[in-house]
Design a protein around this motif. Structure first.
Motif, PDB file in Angstrom:
ATOM      1  N   VAL A 117       0.432  -1.065   0.096  1.00 39.17           N
ATOM      2  CA  VAL A 117       0.312   0.106  -0.176  1.00 39.17           C
ATOM      3  C   VAL A 117       0.902   1.240   0.007  1.00 39.17           C
ATOM      4  CG1 VAL A 117      -2.123   1.511   0.966  1.00 39.17           C
ATOM      5  CG2 VAL A 117      -1.998  -1.184   1.573  1.00 39.17           C
ATOM      6  N   SER A 118       2.208   1.108   0.869  1.00 35.44           N
ATOM      7  CA  SER A 118       3.041   2.730   0.609  1.00 35.44           C
ATOM      8  C   SER A 118       3.655   2.869  -1.063  1.00 35.44           C
ATOM      9  CB  SER A 118       3.921   2.129   1.343  1.00 35.44           C
ATOM     10  OG  SER A 118       2.931   1.834   3.095  1.00 35.44           O
ATOM     11  N   ILE A 119       3.735   1.397  -1.481  1.00 33.98           N
ATOM     12  CA  ILE A 119       4.654   2.034  -2.844  1.00 33.98           C
ATOM     13  C   ILE A 119       3.208   2.164  -3.481  1.00 33.98           C
ATOM     14  CG2 ILE A 119       6.436   0.599  -2.251  1.00 33.98           C
ATOM     15  CD1 ILE A 119       5.337  -2.143  -3.304  1.00 33.98           C
ATOM     16  N   ILE A 125       1.072   9.816  -3.526  1.00 32.80           N
ATOM     17  CA  ILE A 125       1.518  11.547  -2.365  1.00 32.80           C
ATOM     18  C   ILE A 125       2.644  12.094  -2.088  1.00 32.80           C
ATOM     19  CG2 ILE A 125       0.184  11.969  -0.001  1.00 32.80           C
ATOM     20  CD1 ILE A 125      -2.020  10.483  -0.516  1.00 32.80           C
ATOM     21  N   SER A 126       3.602  11.315  -1.232  1.00 30.77           N
ATOM     22  CA  SER A 126       4.484  11.540  -1.401  1.00 30.77           C
ATOM     23  C   SER A 126       5.603  12.098  -2.031  1.00 30.77           C
ATOM     24  CB  SER A 126       5.551  10.289  -1.023  1.00 30.77           C
ATOM     25  OG  SER A 126       6.634  10.863  -0.429  1.00 30.77           O
ATOM     26  N   ALA A 127       5.511  11.706  -3.667  1.00 23.63           N
ATOM     27  CA  ALA A 127       6.110  11.949  -4.724  1.00 23.63           C
ATOM     28  C   ALA A 127       6.361  13.406  -4.994  1.00 23.63           C
ATOM     29  CB  ALA A 127       6.669  11.398  -5.375  1.00 23.63           C
ATOM     30  N   MET A 128       4.723  14.020  -5.511  1.00 24.22           N
ATOM     31  CA  MET A 128       3.948  15.042  -5.325  1.00 24.22           C
ATOM     32  C   MET A 128       4.206  16.281  -4.354  1.00 24.22           C
ATOM     33  SD  MET A 128       0.072  15.757  -6.097  1.00 24.22           S
ATOM     34  CE  MET A 128      -0.290  15.669  -3.851  1.00 24.22           C
ATOM     35  N   LEU A 129       4.281  15.787  -3.342  1.00 24.22           N
ATOM     36  CA  LEU A 129       4.505  16.905  -2.232  1.00 24.22           C
ATOM     37  C   LEU A 129       5.409  17.050  -2.015  1.00 24.22           C
ATOM     38  CD1 LEU A 129       2.095  16.011   1.115  1.00 24.22           C
ATOM     39  CD2 LEU A 129       1.795  17.143  -1.368  1.00 24.22           C
ATOM     40  N   PHE A 130       6.449  16.067  -2.080  1.00 22.17           N
ATOM     41  CA  PHE A 130       8.202  16.286  -1.707  1.00 22.17           C
ATOM     42  C   PHE A 130       8.543  16.893  -2.961  1.00 22.17           C
ATOM     43  CE2 PHE A 130      12.510  15.278  -3.025  1.00 22.17           C
ATOM     44  CZ  PHE A 130      13.154  14.917  -1.805  1.00 22.17           C
ATOM     45  N   SER A 258       6.974   9.282  -8.333  1.00 24.39           N
ATOM     46  CA  SER A 258       6.360   8.102  -7.590  1.00 24.39           C
ATOM     47  C   SER A 258       6.321   6.757  -7.910  1.00 24.39           C
ATOM     48  CB  SER A 258       4.675   8.045  -7.761  1.00 24.39           C
ATOM     49  OG  SER A 258       4.569   8.304  -8.819  1.00 24.39           O
ATOM     50  N   PHE A 259       6.113   5.701  -7.013  1.00 24.32           N
ATOM     51  CA  PHE A 259       6.368   4.485  -7.926  1.00 24.32           C
ATOM     52  C   PHE A 259       5.844   4.479  -9.207  1.00 24.32           C
ATOM     53  CE2 PHE A 259       4.980   0.140  -8.388  1.00 24.32           C
ATOM     54  CZ  PHE A 259       6.600  -0.675  -8.572  1.00 24.32           C
ATOM     55  N   TRP A 260       4.586   4.917  -9.522  1.00 18.13           N
ATOM     56  CA  TRP A 260       3.948   4.708 -10.863  1.00 18.13           C
ATOM     57  C   TRP A 260       4.441   5.479 -12.153  1.00 18.13           C
ATOM     58  CZ3 TRP A 260       1.941   0.788 -10.636  1.00 18.13           C
ATOM     59  CH2 TRP A 260       0.833   0.034  -9.118  1.00 18.13           C
ATOM     60  N   GLN A 261       4.911   6.363 -12.127  1.00 12.90           N
ATOM     61  CA  GLN A 261       6.278   7.622 -12.721  1.00 12.90           C
ATOM     62  C   GLN A 261       7.416   6.986 -12.595  1.00 12.90           C
ATOM     63  OE1 GLN A 261       5.489  11.111 -10.568  1.00 12.90           O
ATOM     64  NE2 GLN A 261       4.385  11.769 -11.711  1.00 12.90           N
ATOM     65  N   ALA A 285      14.096   0.022  -5.107  1.00 15.71           N
ATOM     66  CA  ALA A 285      14.753  -0.285  -3.197  1.00 15.71           C
ATOM     67  C   ALA A 285      12.846   0.021  -2.947  1.00 15.71           C
ATOM     68  CB  ALA A 285      14.724   2.062  -2.737  1.00 15.71           C
ATOM     69  N   LEU A 286      11.832   0.754  -3.807  1.00 11.62           N
ATOM     70  CA  LEU A 286      10.540   0.957  -3.746  1.00 11.62           C
ATOM     71  C   LEU A 286       9.812  -0.776  -3.808  1.00 11.62           C
ATOM     72  CD1 LEU A 286       9.329   4.602  -5.244  1.00 11.62           C
ATOM     73  CD2 LEU A 286       9.248   3.351  -2.808  1.00 11.62           C
ATOM     74  N   LEU A 287       9.639  -1.472  -4.632  1.00 12.32           N
ATOM     75  CA  LEU A 287       9.983  -3.044  -5.317  1.00 12.32           C
ATOM     76  C   LEU A 287      10.383  -3.681  -4.212  1.00 12.32           C
ATOM     77  CD1 LEU A 287      10.493  -3.741  -9.098  1.00 12.32           C
ATOM     78  CD2 LEU A 287       8.371  -3.745  -7.334  1.00 12.32           C
ATOM     79  N   ALA A 288      11.516  -3.258  -3.020  1.00  6.00           N
ATOM     80  CA  ALA A 288      11.931  -4.545  -2.170  1.00  6.00           C
ATOM     81  C   ALA A 288      11.182  -4.264  -0.680  1.00  6.00           C
ATOM     82  CB  ALA A 288      13.284  -3.911  -2.550  1.00  6.00           C
ATOM     83  N   LEU A 289      10.237  -3.195  -0.297  1.00  2.61           N
ATOM     84  CA  LEU A 289      10.023  -2.187   0.810  1.00  2.61           C
ATOM     85  C   LEU A 289       9.308  -3.601   1.003  1.00  2.61           C
ATOM     86  CD1 LEU A 289       9.325  -0.317   2.840  1.00  2.61           C
ATOM     87  CD2 LEU A 289       7.721   1.533   1.508  1.00  2.61           C
TER      88      LEU A 289
END
Length: 370
Positions: A117-119, A125-130, A258-261, A285-289
């Motif tokens: 769910v996080s990735i 959301i994290s990527a956009m706000l970051f 983001s993970f999708w981009q 790294a996101l895939l391995a999270l």
């Protein structure tokens, strides 16, 4: 079987409550230190108001959640399993004939799903706000006017060139780069068109250019071809896969994607000749999270399920915290080795989680089966 299912649901609920509580506390702590650091850097910037610093710190909070999630699962798991052991609930479960493997499946699956769910949801959301926080930081705190001004108003780009008969490479050097109403415009621009074997085909000089959707619009262009006189071309267009966002993102940190981009952007960077190591490492790294989150839950269980009446609980919990923190730091160090090229990207992203999983399983096998 019915008792095992009920107990698994109960332990999973206790585990997730502890993880959410720990994640909230750690996120608040990290964001506080981040806020203090931003406040220190903005001390000499009169335009950076207190409200703006608070806004930047809040915008970076989802990014902090992704970064500390594995460690929050470790601490939350240790807290949850220690409380269950202290109240003898796990002792009673084992006395009823249930092994740790039966009631640990729920917490491990919850941790894995939390990572997925996080990735999938938190990462966009994290990527956009970051990215918004980075833009505010560049405008109000850092010297300069953003990523396009890092080279003193000059821009160097390398992109795929499909305008000729054979696909090659186009190297672009632009001066006087500016953003006007969301449109990238430049002063003098030089374009070096190379063949697939890096042979110089021609050089195009233009008095100005602007980036339109799908192409560079050049004004008053002229071509310089080796062995031929200069040819006036007038206004022409050069096809491109790049746009303003992708050019800006190429100078930004991979955390702003983001993970999708990431997969599509990695493909574009590879075609244009940019280095993709940082973006590929972030994607892996996101895939391995999820695997790292599940590993942390097993490490927490292995170090905190000992019967409290046997003593040595503080030492066991301290060992669990130390082991989890060491695994967390090793994963970050491996990422740095991957960034430098000393390790393959996939190995740098997956090896710490896989090694930690095997160590956690070995510890649980030793505790449960001797």
């Amino acid at each position: 079987m019915f008792l095992s299912r009920i107990l698994t649901i109960y332990i999973s609920r206790q585990f997730m409550i502890s993880v959410f509580a720990m994640l909230g506390g750690l996120t608040g702590l990290v964001s506080l230190f981040d806020f203090l650091e931003l406040l220190r850097r903005a001390a000499s910037r009169p335009d950076a108001t207190f409200a703006l610093i608070v806004k930047m710190a809040l915008l970076r909070m989802p990014w902090a959640v992704l970064e500390i999630l594995p460690f929050a699962i470790l601490l939350g798991g240790i807290w949850a399993f220690w409380r269950l052991s202290r109240s003898s609930e796990l002792v009673v479960a084992r006395a009823a004939g249930l092994s740790a493997w039966q009631f640990l499946g729920g917490p491990v699956i919850c941790a894995f799903v939390f990572g997925v769910v996080s990735i999938g949801a938190i990462s966009p959301i994290s990527a956009m706000l970051f990215a918004r926080a980075e833009a505010l930081e560049q405008n109000y705190i850092d010297a300069g006017g953003g990523p396009l001004a890092l080279n003193g108003g000059q821009l160097w780009l390398r992109q795929a060139d499909g305008s000729g008969t054979d696909p090659g490479i186009a190297i672009i050097h632009a001066r006087g780069v500016m953003m006007r109403n969301g449109i990238l415009t430049t002063g003098e621009m030089s374009i070096f068109r190379l063949s697939p074997t890096d042979k110089m085909l021609e050089r195009i000089e233009a008095e100005g250019a602007s980036l339109a959707p799908g192409n560079w619009a050049l004004s008053n262009a002229r071509a310089l071809i080796p062995g031929k006189p200069v040819a006036a071309l007038g206004p022409i267009s050069l096809p491109t896969d790049l746009n303003v966002n992708r050019i800006q993102q190429s100078f930004a940190a991979p955390d702003a994607l983001s993970f999708w981009q990431l997969p599509g952007f990695i493909h574009v960077l590879a075609r244009a000749g940019f280095s993709t190591v940082g973006h590929r490492l972030r994607f892996q790294a996101l895939l391995a999270l999820p695997l790292l989150c599940a590993t942390m839950s097993l490490v927490a269980a292995g170090y905190s399920m000992q019967n409290s009446r046997r003593g040595g609980i503080a030492r066991m919990i301290g060992g669990g915290v130390a082991a989890g923190f060491a695994l967390f730091m090793i994963s970050k160090i491996a990422e740095q080795f991957g960034q430098s090229g000393a390790l393959p990207v996939i190995l740098a992203a997956w090896a710490p989680a896989a090694a930690g999983l095997m160590l956690a399983l070995a510890l649980l096998l030793h505790l449960e089966d001797g």
